[in-house]
Design a protein around this motif. Structure first.
Motif, PDB file in Angstrom:
ATOM      1  N   ALA A 280       0.619   2.743   4.283  1.00  0.00           N
ATOM      2  CA  ALA A 280      -0.297   2.862   3.137  1.00  0.00           C
ATOM      3  C   ALA A 280       0.449   3.114   1.831  1.00  0.00           C
ATOM      4  CB  ALA A 280      -1.271   4.011   3.389  1.00  0.00           C
ATOM      5  N   TYR A 281       1.777   3.127   1.915  1.00  0.00           N
ATOM      6  CA  TYR A 281       2.579   3.481   0.734  1.00  0.00           C
ATOM      7  C   TYR A 281       2.239   2.549  -0.434  1.00  0.00           C
ATOM      8  CZ  TYR A 281       6.711   4.782  -1.965  1.00  0.00           C
ATOM      9  OH  TYR A 281       7.554   5.240  -2.931  1.00  0.00           O
ATOM     10  N   GLY A 282       1.827   3.133  -1.564  1.00  0.00           N
ATOM     11  CA  GLY A 282       1.501   2.351  -2.761  1.00  0.00           C
ATOM     12  C   GLY A 282       0.215   1.552  -2.652  1.00  0.00           C
ATOM     13  N   LYS A 283      -0.626   1.861  -1.651  1.00  0.00           N
ATOM     14  CA  LYS A 283      -1.830   1.040  -1.446  1.00  0.00           C
ATOM     15  C   LYS A 283      -3.101   1.890  -1.557  1.00  0.00           C
ATOM     16  CE  LYS A 283       0.367  -2.433   1.309  1.00  0.00           C
ATOM     17  NZ  LYS A 283       1.050  -2.321   2.575  1.00  0.00           N
ATOM     18  N   LYS A 284      -4.231   1.207  -1.529  1.00  0.00           N
ATOM     19  CA  LYS A 284      -5.529   1.880  -1.495  1.00  0.00           C
ATOM     20  C   LYS A 284      -5.936   2.058  -0.041  1.00  0.00           C
ATOM     21  CE  LYS A 284      -8.307   0.857  -5.598  1.00  0.00           C
ATOM     22  NZ  LYS A 284      -8.001   2.162  -6.114  1.00  0.00           N
ATOM     23  N   VAL A 285      -6.596   3.188   0.240  1.00  0.00           N
ATOM     24  CA  VAL A 285      -7.028   3.425   1.619  1.00  0.00           C
ATOM     25  C   VAL A 285      -8.502   3.815   1.672  1.00  0.00           C
ATOM     26  CG1 VAL A 285      -4.789   4.131   2.581  1.00  0.00           C
ATOM     27  CG2 VAL A 285      -6.230   5.846   1.470  1.00  0.00           C
ATOM     28  N   ARG A 286      -9.098   3.573   2.831  1.00  0.00           N
ATOM     29  CA  ARG A 286     -10.433   4.097   3.109  1.00  0.00           C
ATOM     30  C   ARG A 286     -10.285   5.069   4.272  1.00  0.00           C
ATOM     31  NH1 ARG A 286     -13.332  -0.361   3.439  1.00  0.00           N
ATOM     32  NH2 ARG A 286     -12.773  -0.651   5.609  1.00  0.00           N
ATOM     33  N   VAL A 287     -10.862   6.257   4.148  1.00  0.00           N
ATOM     34  CA  VAL A 287     -10.733   7.267   5.195  1.00  0.00           C
ATOM     35  C   VAL A 287     -12.113   7.640   5.702  1.00  0.00           C
ATOM     36  CG1 VAL A 287      -9.753   9.500   5.811  1.00  0.00           C
ATOM     37  CG2 VAL A 287      -8.791   8.221   3.898  1.00  0.00           C
ATOM     38  N   ASP A 288     -12.263   7.507   7.027  1.00  0.00           N
ATOM     39  CA  ASP A 288     -13.514   7.897   7.671  1.00  0.00           C
ATOM     40  C   ASP A 288     -13.254   9.202   8.410  1.00  0.00           C
ATOM     41  OD1 ASP A 288     -15.738   8.242   9.184  1.00  0.00           O
ATOM     42  OD2 ASP A 288     -15.810   6.174   9.949  1.00  0.00           O
ATOM     43  N   SER A 289     -13.811  10.299   7.885  1.00  0.00           N
ATOM     44  CA  SER A 289     -13.531  11.597   8.515  1.00  0.00           C
ATOM     45  C   SER A 289     -14.620  11.969   9.522  1.00  0.00           C
ATOM     46  CB  SER A 289     -13.461  12.685   7.438  1.00  0.00           C
ATOM     47  OG  SER A 289     -14.738  12.843   6.864  1.00  0.00           O
ATOM     48  N   GLY A 290     -15.523  11.041   9.780  1.00  0.00           N
ATOM     49  CA  GLY A 290     -16.656  11.362  10.669  1.00  0.00           C
ATOM     50  C   GLY A 290     -17.822  11.835   9.822  1.00  0.00           C
ATOM     51  N   ALA A 291     -17.574  12.835   8.962  1.00  0.00           N
ATOM     52  CA  ALA A 291     -18.653  13.387   8.119  1.00  0.00           C
ATOM     53  C   ALA A 291     -18.867  12.521   6.876  1.00  0.00           C
ATOM     54  CB  ALA A 291     -18.300  14.809   7.709  1.00  0.00           C
TER      55      ALA A 291
END
Ligand code: BTN
Length: 327
Positions: A280-291
């Motif tokens: 993910a270095y230098g990139k955009k991410v989507r994070v699904d934490s469950g909540a």
């Protein structure tokens, strides 16, 4: 005594012959088809046996791998660090982490390394199973006794991930990436996983178990269906089988050097190398934490291993757990 018709029977026939043996002669002696012989040759090569094939002559046995045991491993390790290790090789363990935890609890020293040929109840992250067939992969757990507060113990997971990535580069010349928090990927497929466990008092770690599983010579048919991250192995990616001893030696050499440096210089160098190796270095991410699901720019990791993400409103979010997708 009748000859075995499986790959061990074939290995015996080849090892007993001084030169080439034709596929036809092998299939006649074993009473199996030539296709079966060809498949068994593949299985033997997968296990590290060296068999030459020449179309006009047949097959010739050239050698077998050194046994996967502590003497053979010690022969490959740099002499300066061999003395530090205390190896426990097992044909089978429920989980090398469980085995190492029990030994650490019973006062086994730092650098006790439990290695199993196969695991019957290999543990993955979040209570998942780690598929652990015999003869093909590496399942090992290392006992360390760092002087750290418990909240900094995850730093050692990042250290292990970098050591695994370095060992893959050294032994197979592939380009692995790390996916937060602790998956090692090649071409987006998971080749290794890390599960660290710890025993601690309120303000001090007693011991940490670094649990490392690396798919070395696993074939596509060994993988179960429906794994969250598609799996792979080093041999699938490189097209060659790799010696488990050679990989283990490289991995332990890197782990030892990095842990020595970590004790002197702290986490910053590891954090830097981990970030550069992160997918993910230098990139955009989507994070699904469950909540909740959030997205933003990946900034790296904090001292306790939390992932740092800059949201669109400029706030920096600390993420402790969740599934990350690079977008
Ligand atoms: C994961 O990615 O889910 C972590 C997998 C960790 C697997 C290794 S294999 C050696 C050690 N013993 C275990 O039972 N698990 C770890």
């Amino acid at each position: 005594m009748p000859r075995r018709t499986d790959h061990l029977g074939l290995l015996g026939l080849l090892a007993d012959s001084t030169g080439f043996v034709s596929g036809e002669a092998l299939s006649r002696s074993l009473g199996v088809s030539r296709t079966a012989v060809w498949k068994q040759i593949g299985a033997l090569r997968q296990k590290g046996h060296i068999i030459e094939a020449v179309s006009s002559k047949g097959y010739r046995f050239l050698g077998s791998p050194a046994p996967f045991d502590s003497d053979s491993l010690s022969c490959l390790l740099p002499s300066t660090i061999i003395e530090d290790f205390n190896f426990v090789f097992l044909n089978e363990a429920t989980s090398t982490n469980t085995e190492a935890f029990q030994r650490a609890d019973a006062a086994s020293p730092e650098w006790t390394v439990v290695i199993a040929d196969r695991q019957t109840a290999g543990k993955g992250r979040l209570g998942r199973q780690w598929v652990s067939p015999g003869g093909v992969n590496i399942y090992l757990s290392v006992v360390l006794r760092p002087e750290l507060p418990p909240f900094e113990a995850p730093q050692l997971t990042f250290l292990s991930a970098v050591a695994v990535a370095r060992a893959i580069e050294d032994t197979a010349a592939l380009k692995p990436e790390i996916k937060w928090p602790n998956d090692v990927l090649i071409g987006g497929r998971k080749v290794a996983g890390l599960l660290n466990e710890m025993s601690a008092e309120t303000d001090r770690v007693t011991f940490v178990i670094l649990g490392i599983g690396v798919n070395i010579n696993m074939l596509p048919q060994h993988f179960p269906e429906g794994l969250r991250t598609p799996p792979t192995s080093i041999s699938i990616e490189s097209g060659k089988s790799l010696s488990r001893l050679e990989f283990t030696s490289s991995l332990l050499t890197h782990l030892h050097a990095m842990y020595t440096d970590f004790k002197i210089n702290g986490f910053d160098r590891i954090r830097h190398e981990w970030s550069c190796r992160c997918n993910a270095y230098g990139k955009k991410v989507r994070v699904d934490s469950g909540a909740a699901v959030i997205s933003g720019d990946f900034l790296g990791i904090d001292h306790d291993g939390a992932m740092l993400t800059r949201l669109e409103n400029g706030n920096v979010e600390r993420i402790m757990s969740g599934d990350v997708t690079v977008i």
